[in-house]
Design a protein around this motif. Structure first.
Motif, PDB file in Angstrom:
ATOM      1  N   GLY A 121      48.381 -17.022  24.570  1.00  0.00           N
ATOM      2  CA  GLY A 121      49.037 -18.320  24.786  1.00  0.00           C
ATOM      3  C   GLY A 121      48.545 -19.272  23.710  1.00  0.00           C
ATOM      4  O   GLY A 121      47.606 -18.969  22.968  1.00  0.00           O
ATOM      5  N   ILE A 122      49.166 -20.427  23.660  1.00  0.00           N
ATOM      6  CA  ILE A 122      48.745 -21.425  22.663  1.00  0.00           C
ATOM      7  C   ILE A 122      48.912 -22.820  23.270  1.00  0.00           C
ATOM      8  O   ILE A 122      49.715 -22.996  24.202  1.00  0.00           O
ATOM      9  CB  ILE A 122      49.550 -21.236  21.342  1.00  0.00           C
ATOM     10  N   GLY A 123      48.162 -23.795  22.764  1.00  0.00           N
ATOM     11  CA  GLY A 123      48.260 -25.173  23.296  1.00  0.00           C
ATOM     12  C   GLY A 123      47.902 -25.184  24.772  1.00  0.00           C
ATOM     13  O   GLY A 123      46.918 -24.571  25.205  1.00  0.00           O
ATOM     14  N   GLY A 124      48.740 -25.824  25.544  1.00  0.00           N
ATOM     15  CA  GLY A 124      48.489 -25.943  26.983  1.00  0.00           C
ATOM     16  C   GLY A 124      48.493 -24.607  27.702  1.00  0.00           C
ATOM     17  O   GLY A 124      48.014 -24.508  28.837  1.00  0.00           O
TER      18      GLY A 124
ATOM     19  N   VAL B  31      50.458 -12.841  29.384  1.00  0.00           N
ATOM     20  CA  VAL B  31      51.250 -13.591  28.400  1.00  0.00           C
ATOM     21  C   VAL B  31      51.713 -14.895  29.043  1.00  0.00           C
ATOM     22  O   VAL B  31      52.485 -14.875  30.012  1.00  0.00           O
ATOM     23  CB  VAL B  31      52.464 -12.770  27.924  1.00  0.00           C
ATOM     24  N   VAL B  32      51.222 -16.007  28.510  1.00  0.00           N
ATOM     25  CA  VAL B  32      51.472 -17.307  29.135  1.00  0.00           C
ATOM     26  C   VAL B  32      52.311 -18.181  28.216  1.00  0.00           C
ATOM     27  O   VAL B  32      51.909 -18.476  27.080  1.00  0.00           O
ATOM     28  CB  VAL B  32      50.131 -18.017  29.431  1.00  0.00           C
ATOM     29  N   SER B  33      53.460 -18.578  28.698  1.00  0.00           N
ATOM     30  CA  SER B  33      54.297 -19.496  27.932  1.00  0.00           C
ATOM     31  C   SER B  33      55.285 -20.151  28.881  1.00  0.00           C
ATOM     32  O   SER B  33      56.093 -19.465  29.504  1.00  0.00           O
ATOM     33  CB  SER B  33      55.051 -18.744  26.829  1.00  0.00           C
ATOM     34  N   LYS B  34      55.185 -21.471  28.987  1.00  0.00           N
ATOM     35  CA  LYS B  34      56.104 -22.183  29.875  1.00  0.00           C
ATOM     36  C   LYS B  34      57.543 -21.961  29.424  1.00  0.00           C
ATOM     37  O   LYS B  34      58.409 -21.614  30.215  1.00  0.00           O
ATOM     38  CB  LYS B  34      55.750 -23.679  29.868  1.00  0.00           C
ATOM     39  N   SER B  35      57.777 -22.159  28.133  1.00  0.00           N
ATOM     40  CA  SER B  35      59.148 -22.030  27.622  1.00  0.00           C
ATOM     41  C   SER B  35      59.570 -20.565  27.547  1.00  0.00           C
ATOM     42  O   SER B  35      60.749 -20.237  27.627  1.00  0.00           O
ATOM     43  CB  SER B  35      59.241 -22.646  26.227  1.00  0.00           C
TER      44      SER B  35
ATOM     45  N   GLU C 226      54.327 -18.137  18.313  1.00  0.00           N
ATOM     46  CA  GLU C 226      52.987 -17.550  18.192  1.00  0.00           C
ATOM     47  C   GLU C 226      52.726 -16.564  19.332  1.00  0.00           C
ATOM     48  O   GLU C 226      52.142 -15.490  19.137  1.00  0.00           O
ATOM     49  CB  GLU C 226      51.907 -18.647  18.212  1.00  0.00           C
ATOM     50  N   THR C 227      53.156 -16.947  20.527  1.00  0.00           N
ATOM     51  CA  THR C 227      52.936 -16.112  21.710  1.00  0.00           C
ATOM     52  C   THR C 227      53.832 -14.878  21.660  1.00  0.00           C
ATOM     53  O   THR C 227      53.403 -13.759  21.967  1.00  0.00           O
ATOM     54  CB  THR C 227      53.216 -16.961  22.979  1.00  0.00           C
ATOM     55  N   THR C 228      55.069 -15.089  21.233  1.00  0.00           N
ATOM     56  CA  THR C 228      55.995 -13.961  21.119  1.00  0.00           C
ATOM     57  C   THR C 228      55.495 -12.961  20.076  1.00  0.00           C
ATOM     58  O   THR C 228      55.622 -11.745  20.252  1.00  0.00           O
ATOM     59  CB  THR C 228      57.407 -14.466  20.729  1.00  0.00           C
TER      60      THR C 228
ATOM     61  N   GLY D   5      54.493 -29.499  32.615  1.00  0.00           N
ATOM     62  CA  GLY D   5      54.463 -29.165  31.184  1.00  0.00           C
ATOM     63  C   GLY D   5      53.178 -28.430  30.837  1.00  0.00           C
ATOM     64  O   GLY D   5      52.197 -28.474  31.598  1.00  0.00           O
ATOM     65  N   GLY D   6      53.162 -27.779  29.688  1.00  0.00           N
ATOM     66  CA  GLY D   6      52.042 -26.942  29.267  1.00  0.00           C
ATOM     67  C   GLY D   6      50.671 -27.560  29.463  1.00  0.00           C
ATOM     68  O   GLY D   6      49.787 -26.986  30.098  1.00  0.00           O
ATOM     69  N   ARG D   7      50.468 -28.768  28.932  1.00  0.00           N
ATOM     70  CA  ARG D   7      49.104 -29.330  28.969  1.00  0.00           C
ATOM     71  C   ARG D   7      48.706 -29.848  30.347  1.00  0.00           C
ATOM     72  O   ARG D   7      47.561 -30.260  30.547  1.00  0.00           O
ATOM     73  CB  ARG D   7      48.952 -30.411  27.888  1.00  0.00           C
ATOM     74  N   PHE D   8      49.652 -29.842  31.287  1.00  0.00           N
ATOM     75  CA  PHE D   8      49.316 -30.232  32.663  1.00  0.00           C
ATOM     76  C   PHE D   8      49.290 -29.008  33.579  1.00  0.00           C
ATOM     77  O   PHE D   8      49.329 -29.140  34.798  1.00  0.00           O
ATOM     78  CB  PHE D   8      50.352 -31.243  33.186  1.00  0.00           C
TER      79      PHE D   8
ATOM     80  N   ALA E 265      45.980 -36.249  22.860  1.00  0.00           N
ATOM     81  CA  ALA E 265      46.692 -36.394  21.582  1.00  0.00           C
ATOM     82  C   ALA E 265      48.194 -36.173  21.760  1.00  0.00           C
ATOM     83  O   ALA E 265      49.015 -36.981  21.327  1.00  0.00           O
ATOM     84  CB  ALA E 265      46.146 -35.397  20.561  1.00  0.00           C
ATOM     85  N   GLU E 266      48.531 -35.058  22.412  1.00  0.00           N
ATOM     86  CA  GLU E 266      49.950 -34.702  22.494  1.00  0.00           C
ATOM     87  C   GLU E 266      50.692 -35.612  23.476  1.00  0.00           C
ATOM     88  O   GLU E 266      51.890 -35.849  23.343  1.00  0.00           O
ATOM     89  CB  GLU E 266      50.085 -33.222  22.919  1.00  0.00           C
ATOM     90  N   SER E 267      49.963 -36.144  24.453  1.00  0.00           N
ATOM     91  CA  SER E 267      50.626 -36.998  25.441  1.00  0.00           C
ATOM     92  C   SER E 267      50.807 -38.425  24.934  1.00  0.00           C
ATOM     93  O   SER E 267      51.822 -39.066  25.217  1.00  0.00           O
ATOM     94  CB  SER E 267      49.809 -37.042  26.742  1.00  0.00           C
TER      95      SER E 267
HETATM   96  O1  PA5 Z   1      51.475 -29.091  26.272  1.00  0.00           O
HETATM   97  C1  PA5 Z   1      52.454 -28.541  25.842  1.00  0.00           C
HETATM   98  O2  PA5 Z   1      53.573 -28.624  26.385  1.00  0.00           O
HETATM   99  C2  PA5 Z   1      52.359 -27.665  24.617  1.00  0.00           C
HETATM  100  O3  PA5 Z   1      51.124 -27.768  24.001  1.00  0.00           O
HETATM  101  C3  PA5 Z   1      52.589 -26.209  25.001  1.00  0.00           C
HETATM  102  O4  PA5 Z   1      51.638 -25.795  25.937  1.00  0.00           O
HETATM  103  C4  PA5 Z   1      52.554 -25.283  23.775  1.00  0.00           C
HETATM  104  O5  PA5 Z   1      53.431 -25.748  22.804  1.00  0.00           O
HETATM  105  C5  PA5 Z   1      52.914 -23.874  24.176  1.00  0.00           C
HETATM  106  O6  PA5 Z   1      54.173 -23.869  24.769  1.00  0.00           O
HETATM  107  P1  PA5 Z   1      54.617 -22.732  25.751  1.00  0.00           P
HETATM  108  O7  PA5 Z   1      53.744 -22.794  26.952  1.00  0.00           O
HETATM  109  O8  PA5 Z   1      56.042 -23.035  26.070  1.00  0.00           O
HETATM  110  O9  PA5 Z   1      54.455 -21.433  25.044  1.00  0.00           O
END
Ligand code: PA5
Length: 412
Positions: A67-70, A117-121, A126-128, A182-185, A265-267
């Protein structure tokens, strides 16, 4: 209960009218069905589906988290902060650096791994990419697509995205990240709960800690203090204090600083506004960034986290010669940590550097749950006060688009 205390030379107290307006708007946000983060700790389905999946994969020797980010930072924070040594080894694939990838998969028997494998979308490049590589590696080991359900677990949106579709095709287990999270939450969904179970983390306590913050902030006498904290960040932002240092005095909370960095940062960083997060941890950063925090530009609010009790301690008693050893001899390691925390706090105060002092009793799943929900609530509140939408991230889209254009041009 989590305790926070503001130290600043500025008076940023809210009037009763301001308090009323802010709290009304905030209550509307957290009660809106559009955003589910606040009531997440009460969602029993998520924890029971994570526990059910764990039963099926508990015997695995390797836990590979993709996974990446959140979709990665929260899990990393939990495992590094609270995880115990178990029969399972944690491996995180949170980047697309081929050399790092190689290092991480070396000496792993993939047949003994669960690949999460973690991905909200369900569509993140990167995850794919990692999913493509691991499915190829498994095929190379003679595992057929029909057997992938014994290796892969997904965590994704309940309906949308490629991962959901793939899980159906493979008959693989797919945990849910509710559509309104959302990812970061998302750390308190299967994103963080499922890996936690492999490393002896008490997920019930984690959620209980978060739930207690939820209840605490719902009481008017406590929520006032919370709104005050949000207003403090906003007032200082407007005075040019545009950076936020997150500095727990704990090595185990180092990844909490990293998780907070993304959340903050992202929020908040949009429309020319925002608060630049600076991850740090004490006492180590006293020998690195603290010089800048003390005497550099006075544009930072420091959030210091104090851990009142450590689980372990060591006597510093010594018969070594030398005044440096003897100066410490009557004390313990935890006392030295506390002294350095208090010393930094006092010096920051003296230098008129604004501080939010957060205190937890000890670092455990319960207090981690509190720290998580508190940071999420504060982020949303500051977003409201800065008048930015804390739940989106439009600024990262253009880069993705250009990257794909560039990739495509390689084969055109
Ligand atoms: O906080 C967010 O929404 C982003 O950082 C996502 O977590 C990040 O882009 C990864 O996205 P996804 O979980 O859809 O793979």
């Amino acid at each position: 209960m989590l305790n926070w205390n503001i130290r600043s030379q500025f008076n940023t107290a809210l009037s009763s009218d301001e308090f009323r307006t802010i709290s009304q708007e905030y209550q509307q946000t957290i009660n809106s069905s559009e955003f589910g983060f606040f009531y997440l700790p009460e969602n029993k389905n998520l924890i029971s589906e994570a526990k059910k999946a764990y039963q099926q994969f508990a015997h695995k020797k390797y836990f590979i988290h993709i996974g990446i980010g959140g979709s990665a930072l929260g899990a990393e924070m939990l495992i590094r902060g609270l995880g115990k040594k178990t029969q399972t080894q944690f491996i995180i694939i949170n980047n697309i650096d081929p050399d790092d990838f190689q290092q991480k998969i070396e000496n792993i028997n993939l047949k003994e791994a669960v690949i999460y494998v973690v991905s909200k979308s369900g569509t993140t490049a990167e995850t794919t990419a990692a999913l493509n590589i691991f499915s190829n590696l498994l095929k190379k080991e003679g595992v057929t697509e029909n057997e992938f359900k014994n290796y892969f677990v997904f965590c994704t949106d309940p309906v949308a995205g490629d991962l959901r579709a793939l899980s159906k095709k493979w008959g693989a287990c797919a945990l849910e990240i509710p559509s309104n999270i959302g990812g970061r939450f998302s750390v308190l969904t299967g994103v963080g709960l499922f890996p936690s179970l492999f490393f002896g983390i008490n997920v019930d306590d984690l959620l209980r800690g978060a739930q207690d913050v939820m209840k605490h902030l719902s009481l008017p006498e406590h929520s006032k203090n919370f709104y005050q904290c949000g207003a403090f960040f906003k007032a200082l932002h407007d005075k040019g204090y545009t950076q936020t240092v997150m500095m727990p005095y704990s090595s185990l909370l180092k990844e909490y600083s990293a998780w907070f960095t993304q959340l903050w940062a992202e929020s908040l960083g949009k429309e020319g506004k925002g608060l630049t997060p600076i991850p740090a941890y004490g006492a180590t950063d006293q020998h690195s960034q603290v010089q800048l925090f003390m005497e550099g530009p006075n544009d930072k609010v420091l959030v210091l986290i104090e851990v009142e009790k450590f689980r372990h301690d060591f006597a510093l008693k010594s018969d070594l010669e030398g005044s440096s050893a003897q100066k410490l001899s009557a004390f313990s390691l935890a006392e030295l940590m506390k002294a350095e925390f208090e010393g930094t706090l006092a010096a920051l105060n003296e230098n008129k550097r604004p501080v939010v002092h957060l205190k937890i009793n000890q670092l455990d799943a319960y207090s981690m749950g509190q720290l998580i929900l508190f940071a999420e609530c504060l982020t949303v509140l500051v977003g409201q006060l800065l008048k930015v939408n804390p739940f989106n991230q439009p600024g990262v889209e253009a880069g993705k688009k250009y990257a794909f254009q560039w990739l495509k041009s390689l084969r055109d």
